[in-house]
Motif scaffolding. Structure first.
Motif: not given
Length: 474
Positions: A100-105, A111-120, A75-85
């Motif tokens: 980041c984990a995508t979620w929508q209340f 939706k919030d594409c980065c409601l949760f942040r996970i270091p990878v 339900q909440a897919p986790v993807w790799l978020s890259l900042r501009e730099s």
């Protein structure tokens, strides 16, 4: 192709492979939520460590763009978020990035594409990436997408690893045939799962191929003889479940399952659909029809259930795991002629037993035609079951189909012994027997049946005679 195998995590034993096809960004998780919620991917129990992604034997990577909810088998897919730099590490490099984990209340419209942040931590091994992953904070799942066919890279001489070992070439993926293989004929069986009844349709293809998915359609035969669709799903398993809930799918339904195969690379190209044999969900009485005669012979009647027998919800006694059925005979419109058929028992219990060859429980009784010595012609009698009374919602009120027995009338003959006494045999011969004593009046040559008669003196001095004073039949 070459790989930077001088670091442990890039070597074959230095990482594990996550290869569930459900992790694909193209997979719609709503299929699992509707049919197999137990297969939803939840990485909250994932062991910390280095992982590599594969989808149908093809190298895969974590996506770097926001993934919609209800994809990647979760339900909440986790993807790799890259900042501009930020960018992905070059061959041989290792970088600390953020997933980041995508979620929508429910009360939100966006939706919030980065409601949760996970270091990878990500390592570029040259031909593929490995990821240092940790368990998620809830029921989320790490996503993957098939790696693009980029030009092979070697380890950067300025990178961390300068002496890269050359790994063996990966086998080139063979091109998919124009049409997917035809699935084998599906088979439907019933299963008892945590107190609920499910129908399982199993299928597959003649040879192993992990890049094949299936489109499964469940249907049933209506009372008008038309097939009604019950369920339609896409799956990567070689089986599909359908709950027998007593509302949408009920006892007495005639159910079918069909499957078609497709290649993941070309999901629009499908094989022909192959359908199972009819599966009758319920109790059948065998034989369904039969012709017998008034000859005293016994015939076998089997009551069989294709559905597992449940246990009462709060009972722990094995003897309580049964369905009781009351049987009776019905002579439509000819009840005044008397009983036409006799049963050895009017009640049977179907006990809980392991299902075998499509039969989950069986009880046997016997029936015989009543020899009534009446020329009443051939008569039809139905052996019918009364509505089942059970605490189980699925079984309560269910009425199994009746069976029809035709009793053929046999020519009736008579023999007599009367007055002093005069005797007429079955074939019409006449003779007298004035003696006293016990005599065999009739003895069958085909079955254990005979009649004895006792004669006693009932005459006078002038007219000696004997009379019947009793008889016994065996």
């Amino acid at each position: 192709k070459s790989s930077c195998f001088t670091v442990l995590e890039c070597s074959p034993g230095g990482h594990q492979i996550l290869q569930s096809p459900y992790r694909s960004v193209d997979f719609d998780s709503s299929h699992l939520q509707q049919s197999a919620i137990q297969d939803l991917i939840c990485d909250h129990s994932l062991a910390p460590g280095w992982y590599r992604f594969m989808i149908f034997d093809k190298p895969a990577e974590m996506p770097t763009k926001c993934v919609e909810m209800n994809h990647c088998g979760t339900q909440a897919p986790v993807w790799l978020s890259l900042r501009e730099s930020e960018s992905m590490p070059r061959p041989g490099e290792i970088k600390q990035l953020t997933a980041c984990a995508t979620w929508q209340f429910f009360f939100s419209t966006s939706k919030d594409c980065c409601l949760f942040r996970i270091p990878v931590t990500v390592r570029n091994c040259g031909d593929f990436f490995v990821y240092l992953l940790q368990p998620t904070q809830g029921c989320m799942g790490y996503c993957a997408e098939v790696a693009s066919d980029a030009k092979p890279q070697t380890c950067d001489p300025e990178g961390i690893e300068t002496q890269a070992l050359v790994a063996g070439n990966l086998a080139p993926s063979s091109s998919s045939p124009m049409s997917p293989p035809l699935p084998v004929i599906p088979e439907v069986v019933a299963e008892l799962v945590k107190g609920s009844i499910y129908l399982r349709c199993t299928f597959g293809i003649p040879f192993a191929n992990s890049s094949v998915g299936f489109i499964v359609t469940w249907s049933r035969l209506s009372s008008e003889g038309i097939k009604e669709e019950l369920k339609h799903e896409t799956t990567f398993h070689m089986s599909s479940l359908l709950e027998l809930d007593g509302i949408n799918v009920r006892l007495g339904d005639r159910v079918y399952c069909s499957s078609a195969a497709f290649f993941m690379e070309k999901p629009d190209i499908q094989s022909s659909s192959v359908e199972s044999k009819e599966f009758f969900a319920g109790i059948k009485i065998h034989p369904e029809t039969s012709d017998i005669a008034e000859d005293g012979k016994e015939y076998r009647l089997a009551i069989e259930s294709s559905i597992p027998i449940p246990c009462p919800e709060f009972s722990q006694l094995e003897s309580d795991c049964k369905i009781s059925i009351t049987l009776n005979t019905i002579d439509d419109g000819k009840e005044q002629l008397g009983l036409n058929l006799a049963l050895s028992s009017c009640r049977v219990d179907l006990l809980q037993k392991p299902c075998n060859n499509g039969i989950c429980s069986r009880a046997v009784i016997y029936f015989t035609a009543v020899t009534d010595f009446v020329q009443d012609g051939d008569r039809i009698t139905r052996i019918a079951a009364e509505p089942i009374s059970s605490e189980n919602f699925l079984w309560n009120g269910y009425v199994p189909e009746s069976t029809q027995i035709t009793v053929k009338d046999l020519p009736t003959a008579y023999c007599y012994s009367f007055t002093d006494p005069h005797i007429i045999t079955f074939d019409g011969r006449l003779y007298d027997n004035f003696k006293t004593g016990t005599f065999v009046l009739y003895k069958s040559t085909s079955r254990d049946f005979e009649v004895h008669v006792r004669q006693w003196d009932c005459g006078s001095l002038h007219y000696p005679a004997s009379c019947n004073c009793g008889f016994v039949a065996k």
